[in-house]
Scaffold this motif. Structure first.
Motif, PDB file in Angstrom:
ATOM      1  N   ASN A 181       9.975   7.992   7.139  1.00 39.86           N
ATOM      2  CA  ASN A 181       8.527   8.136   7.284  1.00 39.86           C
ATOM      3  C   ASN A 181       7.834   6.800   7.037  1.00 39.86           C
ATOM      4  O   ASN A 181       7.441   6.498   5.906  1.00 39.86           O
ATOM      5  CB  ASN A 181       8.022   9.206   6.300  1.00 39.86           C
ATOM      6  N   PRO A 182       7.652   5.991   8.062  1.00 40.04           N
ATOM      7  CA  PRO A 182       7.066   4.653   7.862  1.00 40.04           C
ATOM      8  C   PRO A 182       5.632   4.677   7.358  1.00 40.04           C
ATOM      9  O   PRO A 182       5.145   3.662   6.855  1.00 40.04           O
ATOM     10  CB  PRO A 182       7.147   4.024   9.255  1.00 40.04           C
ATOM     11  N   ASP A 183       4.952   5.800   7.479  1.00 34.01           N
ATOM     12  CA  ASP A 183       3.561   5.889   7.028  1.00 34.01           C
ATOM     13  C   ASP A 183       3.422   6.486   5.633  1.00 34.01           C
ATOM     14  O   ASP A 183       2.306   6.789   5.196  1.00 34.01           O
ATOM     15  CB  ASP A 183       2.754   6.747   8.013  1.00 34.01           C
ATOM     16  N   TYR A 184       4.530   6.623   4.923  1.00 36.62           N
ATOM     17  CA  TYR A 184       4.489   7.267   3.601  1.00 36.62           C
ATOM     18  C   TYR A 184       3.653   6.473   2.597  1.00 36.62           C
ATOM     19  O   TYR A 184       3.192   7.030   1.600  1.00 36.62           O
ATOM     20  CB  TYR A 184       5.908   7.473   3.063  1.00 36.62           C
ATOM     21  N   PHE A 185       3.445   5.194   2.858  1.00 36.38           N
ATOM     22  CA  PHE A 185       2.656   4.385   1.924  1.00 36.38           C
ATOM     23  C   PHE A 185       1.258   4.964   1.718  1.00 36.38           C
ATOM     24  O   PHE A 185       0.665   4.813   0.643  1.00 36.38           O
ATOM     25  CB  PHE A 185       2.571   2.925   2.395  1.00 36.38           C
ATOM     26  N   GLY A 186       0.711   5.626   2.743  1.00 37.53           N
ATOM     27  CA  GLY A 186      -0.608   6.251   2.590  1.00 37.53           C
ATOM     28  C   GLY A 186      -0.585   7.358   1.557  1.00 37.53           C
ATOM     29  O   GLY A 186      -1.511   7.484   0.741  1.00 37.53           O
ATOM     30  N   GLU A 187       0.480   8.166   1.579  1.00 41.83           N
ATOM     31  CA  GLU A 187       0.621   9.227   0.577  1.00 41.83           C
ATOM     32  C   GLU A 187       0.830   8.634  -0.813  1.00 41.83           C
ATOM     33  O   GLU A 187       0.322   9.158  -1.804  1.00 41.83           O
ATOM     34  CB  GLU A 187       1.789  10.139   0.953  1.00 41.83           C
ATOM     35  N   PHE A 188       1.591   7.562  -0.868  1.00 42.36           N
ATOM     36  CA  PHE A 188       1.807   6.859  -2.131  1.00 42.36           C
ATOM     37  C   PHE A 188       0.464   6.473  -2.751  1.00 42.36           C
ATOM     38  O   PHE A 188       0.189   6.753  -3.924  1.00 42.36           O
ATOM     39  CB  PHE A 188       2.661   5.612  -1.878  1.00 42.36           C
ATOM     40  N   CYS A 189      -0.377   5.823  -1.965  1.00 39.60           N
ATOM     41  CA  CYS A 189      -1.677   5.377  -2.462  1.00 39.60           C
ATOM     42  C   CYS A 189      -2.531   6.551  -2.909  1.00 39.60           C
ATOM     43  O   CYS A 189      -3.207   6.491  -3.956  1.00 39.60           O
ATOM     44  CB  CYS A 189      -2.410   4.585  -1.387  1.00 39.60           C
ATOM     45  N   SER A 190      -2.498   7.626  -2.134  1.00 41.72           N
ATOM     46  CA  SER A 190      -3.291   8.801  -2.472  1.00 41.72           C
ATOM     47  C   SER A 190      -2.847   9.400  -3.800  1.00 41.72           C
ATOM     48  O   SER A 190      -3.676   9.776  -4.637  1.00 41.72           O
ATOM     49  CB  SER A 190      -3.174   9.842  -1.352  1.00 41.72           C
ATOM     50  N   LYS A 191      -1.543   9.473  -4.010  1.00 44.20           N
ATOM     51  CA  LYS A 191      -1.024  10.089  -5.230  1.00 44.20           C
ATOM     52  C   LYS A 191      -1.414   9.310  -6.473  1.00 44.20           C
ATOM     53  O   LYS A 191      -1.769   9.902  -7.495  1.00 44.20           O
ATOM     54  CB  LYS A 191       0.499  10.211  -5.147  1.00 44.20           C
ATOM     55  N   ILE A 192      -1.323   7.986  -6.411  1.00 38.89           N
ATOM     56  CA  ILE A 192      -1.629   7.223  -7.623  1.00 38.89           C
ATOM     57  C   ILE A 192      -3.101   6.823  -7.707  1.00 38.89           C
ATOM     58  O   ILE A 192      -3.516   6.167  -8.651  1.00 38.89           O
ATOM     59  CB  ILE A 192      -0.724   5.986  -7.773  1.00 38.89           C
ATOM     60  N   GLY A 193      -3.881   7.242  -6.723  1.00 41.77           N
ATOM     61  CA  GLY A 193      -5.323   7.089  -6.809  1.00 41.77           C
ATOM     62  C   GLY A 193      -5.851   5.702  -6.523  1.00 41.77           C
ATOM     63  O   GLY A 193      -6.820   5.256  -7.149  1.00 41.77           O
ATOM     64  N   ILE A 194      -5.223   5.011  -5.553  1.00 38.16           N
ATOM     65  CA  ILE A 194      -5.727   3.694  -5.166  1.00 38.16           C
ATOM     66  C   ILE A 194      -6.076   3.718  -3.678  1.00 38.16           C
ATOM     67  O   ILE A 194      -5.586   4.556  -2.922  1.00 38.16           O
ATOM     68  CB  ILE A 194      -4.710   2.571  -5.454  1.00 38.16           C
ATOM     69  N   THR A 213      -0.052  -1.091   7.156  1.00 40.54           N
ATOM     70  CA  THR A 213       1.287  -0.938   7.730  1.00 40.54           C
ATOM     71  C   THR A 213       2.316  -0.881   6.617  1.00 40.54           C
ATOM     72  O   THR A 213       2.074  -1.337   5.488  1.00 40.54           O
ATOM     73  CB  THR A 213       1.658  -2.117   8.656  1.00 40.54           C
ATOM     74  N   LYS A 214       3.463  -0.333   6.974  1.00 35.40           N
ATOM     75  CA  LYS A 214       4.581  -0.272   6.025  1.00 35.40           C
ATOM     76  C   LYS A 214       4.936  -1.667   5.538  1.00 35.40           C
ATOM     77  O   LYS A 214       5.132  -1.891   4.330  1.00 35.40           O
ATOM     78  CB  LYS A 214       5.788   0.377   6.694  1.00 35.40           C
ATOM     79  N   GLU A 215       5.038  -2.604   6.464  1.00 33.78           N
ATOM     80  CA  GLU A 215       5.451  -3.963   6.112  1.00 33.78           C
ATOM     81  C   GLU A 215       4.464  -4.614   5.145  1.00 33.78           C
ATOM     82  O   GLU A 215       4.853  -5.292   4.179  1.00 33.78           O
ATOM     83  CB  GLU A 215       5.590  -4.820   7.382  1.00 33.78           C
ATOM     84  N   ASN A 216       3.185  -4.398   5.415  1.00 36.31           N
ATOM     85  CA  ASN A 216       2.147  -4.951   4.539  1.00 36.31           C
ATOM     86  C   ASN A 216       2.240  -4.361   3.141  1.00 36.31           C
ATOM     87  O   ASN A 216       2.126  -5.074   2.133  1.00 36.31           O
ATOM     88  CB  ASN A 216       0.778  -4.666   5.140  1.00 36.31           C
ATOM     89  N   PHE A 217       2.423  -3.049   3.086  1.00 31.00           N
ATOM     90  CA  PHE A 217       2.524  -2.377   1.793  1.00 31.00           C
ATOM     91  C   PHE A 217       3.735  -2.869   1.019  1.00 31.00           C
ATOM     92  O   PHE A 217       3.624  -3.198  -0.188  1.00 31.00           O
ATOM     93  CB  PHE A 217       2.621  -0.870   1.986  1.00 31.00           C
ATOM     94  N   ALA A 223       9.897   3.283  -0.831  1.00 34.34           N
ATOM     95  CA  ALA A 223      10.419   2.330   0.147  1.00 34.34           C
ATOM     96  C   ALA A 223      11.582   2.932   0.916  1.00 34.34           C
ATOM     97  O   ALA A 223      11.700   2.757   2.141  1.00 34.34           O
ATOM     98  CB  ALA A 223      10.847   1.041  -0.552  1.00 34.34           C
ATOM     99  N   ASP A 224      12.444   3.660   0.227  1.00 35.62           N
ATOM    100  CA  ASP A 224      13.553   4.338   0.904  1.00 35.62           C
ATOM    101  C   ASP A 224      13.031   5.326   1.933  1.00 35.62           C
ATOM    102  O   ASP A 224      13.551   5.419   3.055  1.00 35.62           O
ATOM    103  CB  ASP A 224      14.435   5.070  -0.112  1.00 35.62           C
ATOM    104  N   LYS A 225      11.983   6.084   1.566  1.00 37.13           N
ATOM    105  CA  LYS A 225      11.398   7.042   2.503  1.00 37.13           C
ATOM    106  C   LYS A 225      10.820   6.343   3.719  1.00 37.13           C
ATOM    107  O   LYS A 225      10.982   6.796   4.859  1.00 37.13           O
ATOM    108  CB  LYS A 225      10.294   7.855   1.806  1.00 37.13           C
ATOM    109  N   MET A 226      10.130   5.230   3.497  1.00 37.56           N
ATOM    110  CA  MET A 226       9.487   4.505   4.596  1.00 37.56           C
ATOM    111  C   MET A 226      10.517   3.887   5.535  1.00 37.56           C
ATOM    112  O   MET A 226      10.322   3.845   6.743  1.00 37.56           O
ATOM    113  CB  MET A 226       8.568   3.422   4.038  1.00 37.56           C
ATOM    114  N   ILE A 227      11.597   3.408   4.967  1.00 35.75           N
ATOM    115  CA  ILE A 227      12.624   2.763   5.774  1.00 35.75           C
ATOM    116  C   ILE A 227      13.453   3.786   6.536  1.00 35.75           C
ATOM    117  O   ILE A 227      13.796   3.587   7.713  1.00 35.75           O
ATOM    118  CB  ILE A 227      13.524   1.890   4.874  1.00 35.75           C
ATOM    119  N   ASP A 228      13.744   4.922   5.892  1.00 31.80           N
ATOM    120  CA  ASP A 228      14.675   5.884   6.477  1.00 31.80           C
ATOM    121  C   ASP A 228      14.015   6.923   7.374  1.00 31.80           C
ATOM    122  O   ASP A 228      14.604   7.348   8.368  1.00 31.80           O
ATOM    123  CB  ASP A 228      15.442   6.619   5.371  1.00 31.80           C
TER     124      ASP A 228
END
Length: 222
Positions: A40-53, A59-63, A33-38
């Protein structure tokens, strides 16, 4: 408290796994969340990829809103917490009402945080109650095998997530050694060849994370 059957062992193992999944993914959520706010707003995609979901957020807000709180999303943090509670209910006679109550308090924290506007700081209470849960496990559960099976589940889940999230090899190796200690004490049946192969893989630099993760997922046998 009687014999711990295969079915009961499975509930204890998954109680440990789900509580650890909540703890580690919530901590990574804070970091992300810190990364997305500060930056990289699209970091949530990498988050999902890393944990396999699957990235079903868009969107950042949706995530930021749905990943912690959406009970209809099987991959959400609250869904993992609910599964932990389901296993705790089944094993209440083994873990005690007070220990189980900390899972309920963590669920209450999540609901309160959602109603309060999903302020990230509010979610720290969930972290606190997960830690209190494990403190109660150590202090209140007399049956050593019960404790060790739960801690084995915790260790297996943490190791799996650390491999996925890209934590340092030294962190992975430390958690692997801890997991092995609880595996030996759990008295569960496991595939010794998996441990022997994993031991040899720890000499690799860098670690072959994908192969090690797939290998360890076949560790516990019926």
């Amino acid at each position: 408290m009687g014999i711990i059957t295969v079915d009961k062992s499975d509930h204890l193992l998954w109680l440990g796994r789900y509580t650890e999944r909540v703890y580690t993914t919530l901590r990574y959520y804070f970091h992300s969340a810190d990364k997305m706010i500060d930056a990289n707003p699209d970091y949530f995609g990498e988050f999902c990829s890393k944990i396999g979901i699957a990235d079903v957020y868009g969107t950042k807000e949706n995530f930021l809103r749905k990943y912690p709180y959406d009970e209809s999303d099987p991959n959400s943090i609250i869904s993992s917490l609910n599964r932990a509670y389901d296993n705790a209910i089944v094993m209440r006679d083994y873990i005690g009402t007070e220990t189980m109550a900390y899972i309920q308090l963590a669920i209450d924290d999540m609901h309160n945080a959602k109603r309060g506007g999903a302020v990230i700081a509010d979610l720290m209470l969930t972290i606190d109650h997960i830690l209190a849960f494990w403190g109660c496990v150590n202090d209140m559960i007399d049956n050593e095998q019960v404790r060790n099976i739960m801690k084995l589940g915790k260790g297996v889940e943490r190791l799996d997530l650390y491999l996925s999230l890209g934590l340092a090899d030294s962190d992975v190796i430390r958690e692997y050694r801890r997991m092995k200690q609880f595996l030996a004490k759990s008295r569960l049946r496991y595939d010794e060849s998996v441990i022997n192969t994993a031991d040899s893989m720890l000499d690799d630099s860098p670690l072959n994370r994908a192969n090690l993760k797939n290998l360890l997922r076949s560790l516990i046998t019926e």
